[in-house]
Design a protein around this motif. Structure first.
Motif, PDB file in Angstrom:
ATOM      1  N   SER A 140       0.902  -1.415  -0.314  1.00 18.47           N
ATOM      2  CA  SER A 140      -0.151   0.241  -0.034  1.00 18.47           C
ATOM      3  C   SER A 140       0.813   1.176  -0.643  1.00 18.47           C
ATOM      4  O   SER A 140       0.474   2.371  -0.680  1.00 18.47           O
ATOM      5  CB  SER A 140      -0.855   0.131   1.069  1.00 18.47           C
ATOM      6  OG  SER A 140      -0.055  -0.057   2.231  1.00 18.47           O
ATOM      7  N   ASN A 141       2.189   0.801   0.751  1.00 16.98           N
ATOM      8  CA  ASN A 141       3.118   2.334   1.014  1.00 16.98           C
ATOM      9  C   ASN A 141       4.595   1.358   0.405  1.00 16.98           C
ATOM     10  O   ASN A 141       4.837   0.206   0.546  1.00 16.98           O
ATOM     11  CB  ASN A 141       3.019   2.991   1.653  1.00 16.98           C
ATOM     12  CG  ASN A 141       2.120   4.025   2.113  1.00 16.98           C
ATOM     13  OD1 ASN A 141       1.840   5.317   1.434  1.00 16.98           O
ATOM     14  ND2 ASN A 141       0.505   3.013   2.501  1.00 16.98           N
ATOM     15  N   GLN A 158     -14.167   9.681  -6.844  1.00 20.55           N
ATOM     16  CA  GLN A 158     -13.387   9.329  -5.226  1.00 20.55           C
ATOM     17  C   GLN A 158     -13.415  10.588  -4.181  1.00 20.55           C
ATOM     18  O   GLN A 158     -13.240  11.316  -4.154  1.00 20.55           O
ATOM     19  CB  GLN A 158     -11.801   9.363  -6.289  1.00 20.55           C
ATOM     20  CG  GLN A 158     -10.549   9.116  -5.290  1.00 20.55           C
ATOM     21  CD  GLN A 158      -9.843   9.018  -5.356  1.00 20.55           C
ATOM     22  OE1 GLN A 158      -8.946  10.035  -6.394  1.00 20.55           O
ATOM     23  NE2 GLN A 158      -8.290   8.234  -5.016  1.00 20.55           N
ATOM     24  N   TYR A 159     -14.303   9.401  -3.166  1.00 21.20           N
ATOM     25  CA  TYR A 159     -14.737   9.893  -1.886  1.00 21.20           C
ATOM     26  C   TYR A 159     -13.402  10.132  -1.143  1.00 21.20           C
ATOM     27  O   TYR A 159     -12.143   9.133  -1.424  1.00 21.20           O
ATOM     28  CB  TYR A 159     -15.486   9.480  -1.427  1.00 21.20           C
ATOM     29  CG  TYR A 159     -17.456   9.225  -2.332  1.00 21.20           C
ATOM     30  CD1 TYR A 159     -17.572   8.451  -2.759  1.00 21.20           C
ATOM     31  CD2 TYR A 159     -17.560  10.905  -1.663  1.00 21.20           C
ATOM     32  CE1 TYR A 159     -18.769   8.113  -4.149  1.00 21.20           C
ATOM     33  CE2 TYR A 159     -18.529  10.461  -2.424  1.00 21.20           C
ATOM     34  CZ  TYR A 159     -19.783   9.531  -3.788  1.00 21.20           C
ATOM     35  OH  TYR A 159     -20.358   9.384  -4.374  1.00 21.20           O
ATOM     36  N   PRO A 160     -13.147  11.053  -0.667  1.00 21.11           N
ATOM     37  CA  PRO A 160     -12.493  11.133   0.381  1.00 21.11           C
ATOM     38  C   PRO A 160     -11.403  10.160   1.512  1.00 21.11           C
ATOM     39  O   PRO A 160     -12.502   8.873   1.543  1.00 21.11           O
ATOM     40  CB  PRO A 160     -12.824  11.963   1.674  1.00 21.11           C
ATOM     41  CG  PRO A 160     -13.474  12.867   1.023  1.00 21.11           C
ATOM     42  CD  PRO A 160     -14.167  12.075   0.276  1.00 21.11           C
ATOM     43  N   ASN A 161      -9.872   9.237   0.959  1.00 22.66           N
ATOM     44  CA  ASN A 161      -9.949   8.073   1.377  1.00 22.66           C
ATOM     45  C   ASN A 161     -10.000   7.143   0.965  1.00 22.66           C
ATOM     46  O   ASN A 161     -10.131   5.770   1.516  1.00 22.66           O
ATOM     47  CB  ASN A 161      -9.740   8.141   3.148  1.00 22.66           C
ATOM     48  CG  ASN A 161      -9.220   9.281   4.080  1.00 22.66           C
ATOM     49  OD1 ASN A 161      -7.945   9.941   2.880  1.00 22.66           O
ATOM     50  ND2 ASN A 161     -10.090   9.738   4.803  1.00 22.66           N
ATOM     51  N   GLN A 162     -10.751   7.403  -0.698  1.00 25.97           N
ATOM     52  CA  GLN A 162     -11.686   6.092  -0.972  1.00 25.97           C
ATOM     53  C   GLN A 162     -10.758   5.976  -1.935  1.00 25.97           C
ATOM     54  O   GLN A 162     -10.320   6.601  -2.648  1.00 25.97           O
ATOM     55  CB  GLN A 162     -13.475   5.849  -0.483  1.00 25.97           C
ATOM     56  CG  GLN A 162     -13.771   5.606   0.021  1.00 25.97           C
ATOM     57  CD  GLN A 162     -14.775   5.824   0.451  1.00 25.97           C
ATOM     58  OE1 GLN A 162     -15.972   5.108  -0.627  1.00 25.97           O
ATOM     59  NE2 GLN A 162     -16.157   6.572   1.616  1.00 25.97           N
ATOM     60  N   PRO A 219      -6.655  -0.084  -4.357  1.00 25.57           N
ATOM     61  CA  PRO A 219      -6.900   1.477  -4.075  1.00 25.57           C
ATOM     62  C   PRO A 219      -5.469   2.073  -4.542  1.00 25.57           C
ATOM     63  O   PRO A 219      -5.240   3.021  -3.692  1.00 25.57           O
ATOM     64  CB  PRO A 219      -6.706   1.073  -2.437  1.00 25.57           C
ATOM     65  CG  PRO A 219      -6.347  -0.799  -2.958  1.00 25.57           C
ATOM     66  CD  PRO A 219      -6.586  -1.100  -3.732  1.00 25.57           C
ATOM     67  N   ARG A 266       1.207   4.012  -2.867  1.00 25.64           N
ATOM     68  CA  ARG A 266       1.910   5.300  -2.587  1.00 25.64           C
ATOM     69  C   ARG A 266       3.670   4.683  -2.737  1.00 25.64           C
ATOM     70  O   ARG A 266       4.348   4.485  -1.907  1.00 25.64           O
ATOM     71  CB  ARG A 266       1.475   6.033  -1.533  1.00 25.64           C
ATOM     72  CG  ARG A 266       1.902   6.987  -1.811  1.00 25.64           C
ATOM     73  CD  ARG A 266       1.196   7.906  -0.351  1.00 25.64           C
ATOM     74  NE  ARG A 266       0.199   8.338  -0.363  1.00 25.64           N
ATOM     75  CZ  ARG A 266      -0.834   9.642  -1.132  1.00 25.64           C
ATOM     76  NH1 ARG A 266       0.372  10.214  -1.680  1.00 25.64           N
ATOM     77  NH2 ARG A 266      -2.090   9.561  -1.072  1.00 25.64           N
ATOM     78  N   ARG A 268     -12.899  19.350  -7.462  1.00 26.84           N
ATOM     79  CA  ARG A 268     -12.701  18.548  -6.972  1.00 26.84           C
ATOM     80  C   ARG A 268     -13.489  19.407  -6.023  1.00 26.84           C
ATOM     81  O   ARG A 268     -14.178  20.426  -5.859  1.00 26.84           O
ATOM     82  CB  ARG A 268     -10.973  18.923  -5.458  1.00 26.84           C
ATOM     83  CG  ARG A 268     -11.747  19.067  -4.559  1.00 26.84           C
ATOM     84  CD  ARG A 268     -10.313  18.816  -3.705  1.00 26.84           C
ATOM     85  NE  ARG A 268      -9.412  18.238  -4.464  1.00 26.84           N
ATOM     86  CZ  ARG A 268      -9.179  17.087  -3.196  1.00 26.84           C
ATOM     87  NH1 ARG A 268      -9.826  16.779  -3.033  1.00 26.84           N
ATOM     88  NH2 ARG A 268      -7.951  16.120  -4.164  1.00 26.84           N
TER      89      ARG A 268
END
Lengths: 114, 117
Positions: A9-10, B38-42, A107, A110, B112
Motif C-alpha cells: 500500500s505504501n 473518488q470520495y475522501p480516503n476511498q 486502492p 503510494r 474537487r
C-alpha cells in the motif's frame, strides 16, 4: 467478491533502487490497467493488458518502467533505478474485456522516492 | 491526439445548491464517456457512463450527465448537492487505438467538489 488488491500500500525507496508493484485483479476480469496519479494531477494511463499481452506500451513514461502479467491474472509494474519524479500513487484497475465496461480500481500503491 | 479537459479544478458550493462540473474531450474517433468519483480516503469508483442511445445518463444518487457530440462535452450536473457529495470527480474517455486494436482510457485532471453547509 473480492475487489482489486494492490501491494504494497505504501513504499518508500531510495533514489536509484528498483521497485516492484503488484496488482491482483478481480477474478474473471480479462483486462487490467495501470495508471499513475501524481499530486494535483489527473490519472496518467500507463499500460493495459488484454489477457497476458499489452497491445500498446507507449504510455509508459520511460524505459525504466516495465509491466508484465502472467496467467491472465496478477500483474507487476517494475520501476528500475527510481527517480524522485516517480513518486506518485500507482493505481491498478481491471474490467471485463471491451471499451464499454467500467473499470474497478484498486486502492493504489503510494510510492515515495527519497 | 485525444484529450480530456476538466475546466474547473475546484468547485465550492453550498448544500442544496445546483452544481455543474464541466468536461470537454477531443477525439477523432468514437468514444465511450465516463464519470468516476473518488470520495475522501476511498478508491475511484464509477459514477455513470455513456455508451450509446439516450444522450442523458443518470446515476443512482441524483447526478446526471449529457453527451453533446457537437460540443464534445459530457458535463456532470446535480440539481441539489449534499455534504456527502464532497469528493473529486474525474471525467474519462475510452478510445479505440486503430493501429493496435487495443484501447486507451484518458482521464481529466479532476474537479474537487466541496459542499459547504
Amino acid at each position: 467478491g473480492a475487489g482489486v488488491s494492490q501491494s504494497p500500500s505504501n513504499k518508500v525507496t531510495e533514489k536509484g533502487k528498483d521497485v516492484e508493484l503488484r496488482c491482483d485483479p478481480i477474478s474473471g476480469h480479462t483486462a487490467l490497467y495501470w495508471y499513475r496519479q501524481s499530486l494535483g494531477q489527473g490519472l496518467e494511463f500507463l499500460i493495459y493488458f488484454q489477457g497476458n499481452s499489452a497491445p500498446d506500451k507507449s504510455g509508459l513514461p520511460s524505459d525504466r518502467f516495465s509491466a508484465e502479467r502472467t496467467g491472465g491474472s496478477v500483474s507487476t509494474l517494475t520501476i528500475q533505478r527510481t527517480q524522485q519524479e516517480d513518486s506518485a500513487v500507482y493505481l491498478c484497475a481491471s474490467s471485463f474485456e471491451g471499451l464499454n465496461y467500467e473499470q474497478y480500481f484498486g486502492p493504489g500503491t503510494r510510492l515515495t522516492v527519497t | 491526439a485525444q484529450s480530456v479537459t476538466q475546466l474547473d479544478s475546484q468547485v465550492p458550493v453550498f448544500e442544496e445548491a445546483p452544481v455543474e462540473l464541466r468536461c470537454n474531450y477531443s477525439s477523432s474517433v468514437s468514444v465511450y464517456l465516463f464519470w468516476y468519483v473518488q470520495y475522501p480516503n476511498q478508491g475511484l469508483q464509477l459514477l455513470l457512463k455513456y455508451l450509446s442511445g439516450s444522450t442523458l445518463v443518470e446515476s443512482i444518487n441524483g447526478f446526471e450527465a449529457e453527451f453533446n457530440k457537437s460540443q464534445t462535452s459530457f458535463h456532470l450536473r446535480k440539481p441539489s448537492v449534499h455534504i456527502s457529495d464532497t469528493a473529486e470527480y474525474f471525467c474519462a474517455v475510452t478510445v479505440l487505438l486503430p493501429n493496435t486494436g487495443g484501447f486507451k482510457t484518458i482521464f481529466g485532471a479532476g474537479t474537487r467538489l466541496f459542499v459547504k453547509a
